[in-house]
Design a protein around this motif. Sequence first.
Motif, mmCIF file in Angstrom:
data_model
loop_
_atom_site.group_PDB
_atom_site.id
_atom_site.type_symbol
_atom_site.label_atom_id
_atom_site.label_comp_id
_atom_site.label_asym_id
_atom_site.label_seq_id
_atom_site.Cartn_x
_atom_site.Cartn_y
_atom_site.Cartn_z
ATOM 1 N N LEU A 116 73.424 -9.188 19.994
ATOM 2 C CA LEU A 116 74.823 -9.471 19.231
ATOM 3 C C LEU A 116 75.401 -7.620 19.196
ATOM 4 O O LEU A 116 74.451 -7.151 18.582
ATOM 5 C CB LEU A 116 74.866 -9.915 18.142
ATOM 6 C CG LEU A 116 74.320 -11.670 18.353
ATOM 7 C CD1 LEU A 116 74.683 -12.144 16.826
ATOM 8 C CD2 LEU A 116 75.722 -12.209 19.131
ATOM 9 N N ALA A 117 76.560 -7.517 19.562
ATOM 10 C CA ALA A 117 77.109 -6.269 19.231
ATOM 11 C C ALA A 117 77.765 -6.144 17.555
ATOM 12 O O ALA A 117 77.570 -7.108 17.022
ATOM 13 C CB ALA A 117 78.422 -6.003 19.972
ATOM 14 N N VAL A 118 77.396 -4.978 17.266
ATOM 15 C CA VAL A 118 77.478 -4.636 15.962
ATOM 16 C C VAL A 118 78.786 -3.798 15.604
ATOM 17 O O VAL A 118 78.878 -2.698 16.646
ATOM 18 C CB VAL A 118 76.627 -3.982 15.361
ATOM 19 C CG1 VAL A 118 76.592 -3.577 13.850
ATOM 20 C CG2 VAL A 118 74.963 -4.848 15.360
ATOM 21 N N LEU A 119 79.481 -4.227 14.649
ATOM 22 C CA LEU A 119 80.797 -3.511 14.336
ATOM 23 C C LEU A 119 80.945 -2.762 13.123
ATOM 24 O O LEU A 119 80.183 -3.461 12.279
ATOM 25 C CB LEU A 119 81.991 -4.273 14.661
ATOM 26 C CG LEU A 119 82.226 -5.177 15.830
ATOM 27 C CD1 LEU A 119 83.327 -6.092 15.958
ATOM 28 C CD2 LEU A 119 82.340 -4.050 16.976
ATOM 29 N N SER A 120 81.506 -1.737 12.873
ATOM 30 C CA SER A 120 81.559 -1.228 11.721
ATOM 31 C C SER A 120 83.014 -0.618 11.280
ATOM 32 O O SER A 120 84.052 -0.292 12.336
ATOM 33 C CB SER A 120 80.957 0.285 11.579
ATOM 34 O OG SER A 120 81.098 0.757 10.238
ATOM 35 N N ALA A 121 83.860 -1.132 10.313
ATOM 36 C CA ALA A 121 85.175 -0.756 9.871
ATOM 37 C C ALA A 121 85.329 0.955 10.060
ATOM 38 O O ALA A 121 86.394 1.250 10.128
ATOM 39 C CB ALA A 121 85.588 -1.322 8.632
ATOM 40 N N ALA A 122 84.242 1.460 9.593
ATOM 41 C CA ALA A 122 84.213 2.896 9.562
ATOM 42 C C ALA A 122 84.319 3.866 10.951
ATOM 43 O O ALA A 122 84.601 4.996 10.999
ATOM 44 C CB ALA A 122 82.988 3.510 8.736
ATOM 45 N N MET A 123 83.931 3.040 11.840
ATOM 46 C CA MET A 123 83.668 3.785 13.335
ATOM 47 C C MET A 123 84.359 2.676 14.286
ATOM 48 O O MET A 123 83.488 1.670 14.800
ATOM 49 C CB MET A 123 82.371 4.321 13.623
ATOM 50 C CG MET A 123 81.867 5.273 12.426
ATOM 51 S SD MET A 123 80.151 5.614 12.975
ATOM 52 C CE MET A 123 80.353 6.726 14.264
ATOM 53 N N ASP A 124 85.616 2.931 14.698
ATOM 54 C CA ASP A 124 86.205 1.998 15.613
ATOM 55 C C ASP A 124 86.197 2.266 17.201
ATOM 56 O O ASP A 124 86.481 1.781 17.931
ATOM 57 C CB ASP A 124 87.755 2.051 15.333
ATOM 58 C CG ASP A 124 88.264 0.957 16.062
ATOM 59 O OD1 ASP A 124 87.709 -0.294 16.248
ATOM 60 O OD2 ASP A 124 89.588 1.322 16.684
ATOM 61 N N ASP A 125 85.022 3.384 17.351
ATOM 62 C CA ASP A 125 84.685 3.389 18.984
ATOM 63 C C ASP A 125 83.292 3.396 19.213
ATOM 64 O O ASP A 125 82.746 3.876 20.090
ATOM 65 C CB ASP A 125 85.095 5.094 19.270
ATOM 66 C CG ASP A 125 84.245 6.055 18.266
ATOM 67 O OD1 ASP A 125 83.682 5.499 17.380
ATOM 68 O OD2 ASP A 125 84.625 7.354 18.582
ATOM 69 N N LEU B 298 78.179 -19.537 12.263
ATOM 70 C CA LEU B 298 77.975 -18.889 13.585
ATOM 71 C C LEU B 298 79.126 -18.120 13.863
ATOM 72 O O LEU B 298 80.573 -18.447 13.466
ATOM 73 C CB LEU B 298 77.896 -19.990 14.403
ATOM 74 C CG LEU B 298 76.222 -20.752 14.551
ATOM 75 C CD1 LEU B 298 76.403 -21.954 15.652
ATOM 76 C CD2 LEU B 298 75.171 -19.769 14.737
ATOM 77 N N LEU B 299 78.935 -16.967 14.649
ATOM 78 C CA LEU B 299 80.187 -16.197 15.092
ATOM 79 C C LEU B 299 81.115 -17.097 16.224
ATOM 80 O O LEU B 299 80.243 -17.696 17.106
ATOM 81 C CB LEU B 299 79.672 -14.815 15.553
ATOM 82 C CG LEU B 299 78.896 -14.185 14.376
ATOM 83 C CD1 LEU B 299 78.384 -12.774 15.016
ATOM 84 C CD2 LEU B 299 80.060 -13.619 13.532
ATOM 85 N N PRO B 300 82.221 -16.760 16.336
ATOM 86 C CA PRO B 300 82.888 -17.438 17.455
ATOM 87 C C PRO B 300 82.882 -16.623 18.658
ATOM 88 O O PRO B 300 83.201 -17.066 19.677
ATOM 89 C CB PRO B 300 84.545 -17.270 16.528
ATOM 90 C CG PRO B 300 84.367 -15.866 15.933
ATOM 91 C CD PRO B 300 83.210 -16.054 15.412
ATOM 92 N N ASP B 301 82.314 -15.492 18.424
ATOM 93 C CA ASP B 301 81.988 -14.500 19.802
ATOM 94 C C ASP B 301 80.703 -13.778 19.538
ATOM 95 O O ASP B 301 79.856 -13.933 18.666
ATOM 96 C CB ASP B 301 83.137 -13.527 20.055
ATOM 97 C CG ASP B 301 83.446 -12.602 18.727
ATOM 98 O OD1 ASP B 301 82.514 -12.362 17.831
ATOM 99 O OD2 ASP B 301 84.627 -12.201 18.539
ATOM 100 N N GLY B 302 80.516 -12.855 20.236
ATOM 101 C CA GLY B 302 79.325 -11.816 20.099
ATOM 102 C C GLY B 302 79.348 -10.527 19.384
ATOM 103 O O GLY B 302 78.493 -9.814 19.658
ATOM 104 N N TYR B 303 79.988 -10.711 18.321
ATOM 105 C CA TYR B 303 80.445 -9.243 17.529
ATOM 106 C C TYR B 303 80.045 -9.528 16.229
ATOM 107 O O TYR B 303 80.914 -10.481 15.661
ATOM 108 C CB TYR B 303 81.709 -8.722 17.872
ATOM 109 C CG TYR B 303 82.223 -8.504 19.117
ATOM 110 C CD1 TYR B 303 81.884 -7.154 19.799
ATOM 111 C CD2 TYR B 303 82.633 -9.364 20.083
ATOM 112 C CE1 TYR B 303 82.087 -6.708 21.003
ATOM 113 C CE2 TYR B 303 82.810 -9.034 21.494
ATOM 114 C CZ TYR B 303 82.516 -7.505 21.874
ATOM 115 O OH TYR B 303 82.742 -7.107 23.061
ATOM 116 N N SER B 304 79.248 -9.022 15.652
ATOM 117 C CA SER B 304 78.866 -8.983 14.194
ATOM 118 C C SER B 304 79.356 -7.912 13.398
ATOM 119 O O SER B 304 78.779 -7.042 13.726
ATOM 120 C CB SER B 304 77.387 -9.368 14.045
ATOM 121 O OG SER B 304 77.041 -9.341 12.560
ATOM 122 N N SER B 305 80.078 -8.057 12.167
ATOM 123 C CA SER B 305 80.306 -7.013 11.375
ATOM 124 C C SER B 305 79.778 -6.950 10.112
ATOM 125 O O SER B 305 79.745 -6.260 9.065
ATOM 126 C CB SER B 305 81.994 -6.805 11.217
ATOM 127 O OG SER B 305 82.288 -8.111 10.574
#
Length: 187
Positions: A72-81, A95-102
């Motif tokens: 699963l991809a990981v996202l951070s509000a601090a780094m948008d790239d 469960l997530l609706p997609d493959g991105y977890s924050s």
Amino acid sequence: MAVAARRETRMCVAEYRVWVEDRPDSERWELIDGEPLLMSPPRERHQAIVANFIVSLAGLAQEKGCRALPRLAVLSAAMDDFAPIPDVIVRCGPLLPDGYSSDPILVAEVLSPGTMSLDRGRKTDFYRSVSSLHRFLLVSQDEARIEVWRRAAEGWAIDILYGGGILDLPELGGSVAVRDLYTDIVF
């Protein structure tokens, strides 16, 4: 080894999500520093360690209403790239609706020769920016060795565990023997 897609400008996560949607399912892309990177298929040794992690963490995670998951991809509000795809994450909630977890609480990266400097460098900086993350693990393939980064009151602390060690996971209410994470791996 990772290969970057050639682009004139850096992507943000929203642009990347649209771009990667059209890629074949067989391709594994990550967004690192605004650049989409195509990852080569991992070796069986790598995947065996990943499987051992998921098996070892699954029971502890389930008792806390969480799941141990691969890819699963990981996202951070601090780094948008950035949208890296670690080898294993543990996350809680629906469960997530997609493959991105924050909201992962644990991330594990199994180190490969071609990605080791990226995993120890920019990805480490990124994971430290994920506010929900309690710990992330850099896992060796060449020896029973795990570098444990854990969130502490003063920032991040680092511990090194070897084959006889115990990986304490207070966020999951338990621990795992390092040797269990290397079951059937010969050094």
